[in-house]
Design a protein around this motif. Structure first.
Motif, mmCIF file in Angstrom:
data_model
loop_
_atom_site.group_PDB
_atom_site.id
_atom_site.type_symbol
_atom_site.label_atom_id
_atom_site.label_comp_id
_atom_site.label_asym_id
_atom_site.label_seq_id
_atom_site.Cartn_x
_atom_site.Cartn_y
_atom_site.Cartn_z
ATOM 1 N N GLU A 158 0.833 -1.218 0.000
ATOM 2 C CA GLU A 158 0.000 0.000 0.000
ATOM 3 C C GLU A 158 0.863 1.263 0.000
ATOM 4 O OE1 GLU A 158 -3.249 0.291 -0.591
ATOM 5 O OE2 GLU A 158 -3.343 -1.884 -0.777
ATOM 6 N N GLU A 159 2.023 1.215 0.668
ATOM 7 C CA GLU A 159 2.939 2.366 0.631
ATOM 8 C C GLU A 159 3.387 2.642 -0.802
ATOM 9 O OE1 GLU A 159 6.206 2.787 3.491
ATOM 10 O OE2 GLU A 159 5.321 1.075 4.547
ATOM 11 N N LEU A 160 3.694 1.588 -1.556
ATOM 12 C CA LEU A 160 4.102 1.760 -2.952
ATOM 13 C C LEU A 160 2.968 2.323 -3.811
ATOM 14 C CD1 LEU A 160 6.080 -1.516 -3.722
ATOM 15 C CD2 LEU A 160 7.004 0.789 -3.561
ATOM 16 N N LEU A 161 1.756 1.905 -3.506
ATOM 17 C CA LEU A 161 0.622 2.252 -4.360
ATOM 18 C C LEU A 161 0.131 3.691 -4.185
ATOM 19 C CD1 LEU A 161 -1.444 -1.067 -4.249
ATOM 20 C CD2 LEU A 161 0.298 -0.342 -5.898
ATOM 21 N N VAL A 162 0.743 4.459 -3.297
ATOM 22 C CA VAL A 162 0.334 5.870 -3.167
ATOM 23 C C VAL A 162 0.885 6.708 -4.314
ATOM 24 C CG1 VAL A 162 0.077 5.742 -0.656
ATOM 25 C CG2 VAL A 162 2.221 6.592 -1.636
ATOM 26 N N TYR A 163 1.859 6.167 -5.052
ATOM 27 C CA TYR A 163 2.413 6.872 -6.209
ATOM 28 C C TYR A 163 1.835 6.252 -7.479
ATOM 29 C CZ TYR A 163 5.638 9.138 -3.061
ATOM 30 O OH TYR A 163 6.160 9.886 -2.053
ATOM 31 N N SER A 164 1.109 7.050 -8.225
ATOM 32 C CA SER A 164 0.413 6.522 -9.403
ATOM 33 C C SER A 164 1.376 5.947 -10.434
ATOM 34 C CB SER A 164 -0.472 7.595 -10.037
ATOM 35 O OG SER A 164 0.288 8.734 -10.389
ATOM 36 N N GLY A 165 2.565 6.499 -10.556
ATOM 37 C CA GLY A 165 3.544 5.960 -11.501
ATOM 38 C C GLY A 165 3.977 4.552 -11.124
ATOM 39 N N LEU A 166 4.223 4.316 -9.836
ATOM 40 C CA LEU A 166 4.589 2.972 -9.384
ATOM 41 C C LEU A 166 3.416 2.011 -9.550
ATOM 42 C CD1 LEU A 166 6.599 3.729 -6.118
ATOM 43 C CD2 LEU A 166 7.499 2.906 -8.300
ATOM 44 N N THR A 167 2.230 2.486 -9.211
ATOM 45 C CA THR A 167 1.040 1.650 -9.330
ATOM 46 C C THR A 167 0.824 1.227 -10.775
ATOM 47 O OG1 THR A 167 0.044 2.837 -7.471
ATOM 48 C CG2 THR A 167 -1.431 1.513 -8.830
ATOM 49 N N ALA A 168 0.934 2.181 -11.693
ATOM 50 C CA ALA A 168 0.741 1.874 -13.110
ATOM 51 C C ALA A 168 1.800 0.896 -13.603
ATOM 52 C CB ALA A 168 0.762 3.155 -13.931
ATOM 53 N N ARG A 169 3.046 1.112 -13.216
ATOM 54 C CA ARG A 169 4.136 0.231 -13.658
ATOM 55 C C ARG A 169 3.918 -1.189 -13.156
ATOM 56 N NH1 ARG A 169 7.075 -2.968 -15.247
ATOM 57 N NH2 ARG A 169 9.257 -2.842 -15.818
ATOM 58 N N LEU A 170 3.528 -1.343 -11.900
ATOM 59 C CA LEU A 170 3.281 -2.670 -11.339
ATOM 60 C C LEU A 170 2.064 -3.326 -11.980
ATOM 61 C CD1 LEU A 170 4.028 -1.945 -7.583
ATOM 62 C CD2 LEU A 170 5.468 -3.210 -9.202
ATOM 63 N N SER A 171 1.046 -2.537 -12.255
ATOM 64 C CA SER A 171 -0.155 -3.066 -12.893
ATOM 65 C C SER A 171 0.158 -3.607 -14.285
ATOM 66 C CB SER A 171 -1.224 -1.975 -12.977
ATOM 67 O OG SER A 171 -2.356 -2.435 -13.671
ATOM 68 N N VAL A 172 0.914 -2.843 -15.052
ATOM 69 C CA VAL A 172 1.302 -3.287 -16.396
ATOM 70 C C VAL A 172 2.077 -4.599 -16.307
ATOM 71 C CG1 VAL A 172 2.831 -2.749 -18.343
ATOM 72 C CG2 VAL A 172 1.234 -1.024 -17.480
ATOM 73 N N GLU A 173 2.983 -4.695 -15.360
ATOM 74 C CA GLU A 173 3.766 -5.924 -15.216
ATOM 75 C C GLU A 173 2.882 -7.096 -14.806
ATOM 76 O OE1 GLU A 173 6.601 -8.458 -15.793
ATOM 77 O OE2 GLU A 173 6.880 -6.338 -16.223
ATOM 78 N N CYS A 174 1.920 -6.865 -13.925
ATOM 79 C CA CYS A 174 1.015 -7.942 -13.500
ATOM 80 C C CYS A 174 0.203 -8.478 -14.672
ATOM 81 C CB CYS A 174 0.074 -7.447 -12.401
ATOM 82 S SG CYS A 174 0.867 -7.244 -10.792
ATOM 83 N N VAL A 175 -0.232 -7.586 -15.546
ATOM 84 C CA VAL A 175 -1.008 -8.011 -16.717
ATOM 85 C C VAL A 175 -0.085 -8.653 -17.754
ATOM 86 C CG1 VAL A 175 -2.435 -7.221 -18.643
ATOM 87 C CG2 VAL A 175 -2.847 -6.338 -16.337
ATOM 88 N N ASN A 176 1.040 -8.020 -18.060
ATOM 89 C CA ASN A 176 1.964 -8.568 -19.060
ATOM 90 C C ASN A 176 2.483 -9.949 -18.672
ATOM 91 O OD1 ASN A 176 1.671 -6.345 -20.711
ATOM 92 N ND2 ASN A 176 3.606 -5.403 -20.111
ATOM 93 N N ALA A 177 2.679 -10.173 -17.399
ATOM 94 C CA ALA A 177 3.190 -11.466 -16.937
ATOM 95 C C ALA A 177 2.231 -12.600 -17.296
ATOM 96 C CB ALA A 177 3.428 -11.430 -15.428
ATOM 97 N N GLN A 178 0.951 -12.297 -17.420
ATOM 98 C CA GLN A 178 -0.041 -13.322 -17.760
ATOM 99 C C GLN A 178 0.183 -13.890 -19.160
ATOM 100 O OE1 GLN A 178 -2.233 -14.218 -15.280
ATOM 101 N NE2 GLN A 178 -1.159 -12.654 -14.087
ATOM 102 N N TYR A 179 0.871 -13.136 -20.006
ATOM 103 C CA TYR A 179 1.076 -13.535 -21.396
ATOM 104 C C TYR A 179 2.498 -13.995 -21.693
ATOM 105 C CZ TYR A 179 -3.363 -11.154 -21.798
ATOM 106 O OH TYR A 179 -4.667 -10.762 -21.626
ATOM 107 N N ARG A 180 3.378 -13.898 -20.722
ATOM 108 C CA ARG A 180 4.785 -14.226 -20.931
ATOM 109 C C ARG A 180 4.973 -15.746 -20.893
ATOM 110 N NH1 ARG A 180 6.906 -11.226 -16.942
ATOM 111 N NH2 ARG A 180 6.646 -9.409 -18.259
ATOM 112 N N ILE A 181 5.579 -16.248 -21.930
ATOM 113 C CA ILE A 181 5.889 -17.679 -22.015
ATOM 114 C C ILE A 181 7.403 -17.824 -22.053
ATOM 115 C CG2 ILE A 181 5.676 -19.754 -23.427
ATOM 116 C CD1 ILE A 181 3.004 -18.894 -22.297
ATOM 117 N N ASN A 182 7.943 -18.673 -21.207
ATOM 118 C CA ASN A 182 9.377 -18.932 -21.188
ATOM 119 C C ASN A 182 9.670 -20.199 -21.964
ATOM 120 O OD1 ASN A 182 10.014 -16.713 -19.540
ATOM 121 N ND2 ASN A 182 9.452 -17.866 -17.715
#
Length: 108
Positions: free
Chosen positions: A81-105
């Motif tokens: 929650e401390e990280l999520l007070v900054y919209s830039g960090l929140t957006a960056r983490l959100s993008v990674e959470c969604v992108n990770a769903q499509y990443r195939i190794n």
């Protein structure tokens, strides 16, 4: 479900190494992101009123090697929650959470 592999995906966690700068500070750690079926991801990302913070809270389940001031930072909801007070960090983490769903190794 016929395929045991798919059944096991219900417990899968994706390790996503992150290394980015925000506000002149380096954020480097390995995010552990819950893998969800496409239907659940669609609901999470398309529901009315959904925002980046909701996505991160739902999908980011832990992290490793998060160092702050020379000390390891254990994952907990209050630190997240401390990280999520900054919209830039929140957006960056959100993008990674969604992108990770499509990443195939690929395996050799």
């Amino acid at each position: 479900m016929k395929l045991k592999l798919l059944n096991d995906l219900k417990k899968a966690v994706i390790n996503a190494p992150l290394n980015f700068e925000f506000g002149g500070l380096l954020f480097k750690f390995t995010a552990q992101i819950k893998l969800v079926p496409e239907s659940e991801l669609k609901i999470l990302t398309e529901k009315q009123g959904a925002n980046d913070g909701d996505i991160v809270r739902e999908l980011l389940v832990s992290w490793d090697d998060f160092i702050d001031d020379g000390k390891d930072v254990p994952f907990d909801k209050s630190t997240l929650e401390e990280l999520l007070v900054y919209s830039g960090l929140t957006a960056r983490l959100s993008v990674e959470c969604v992108n990770a769903q499509y990443r195939i190794n690929e395996k050799n």
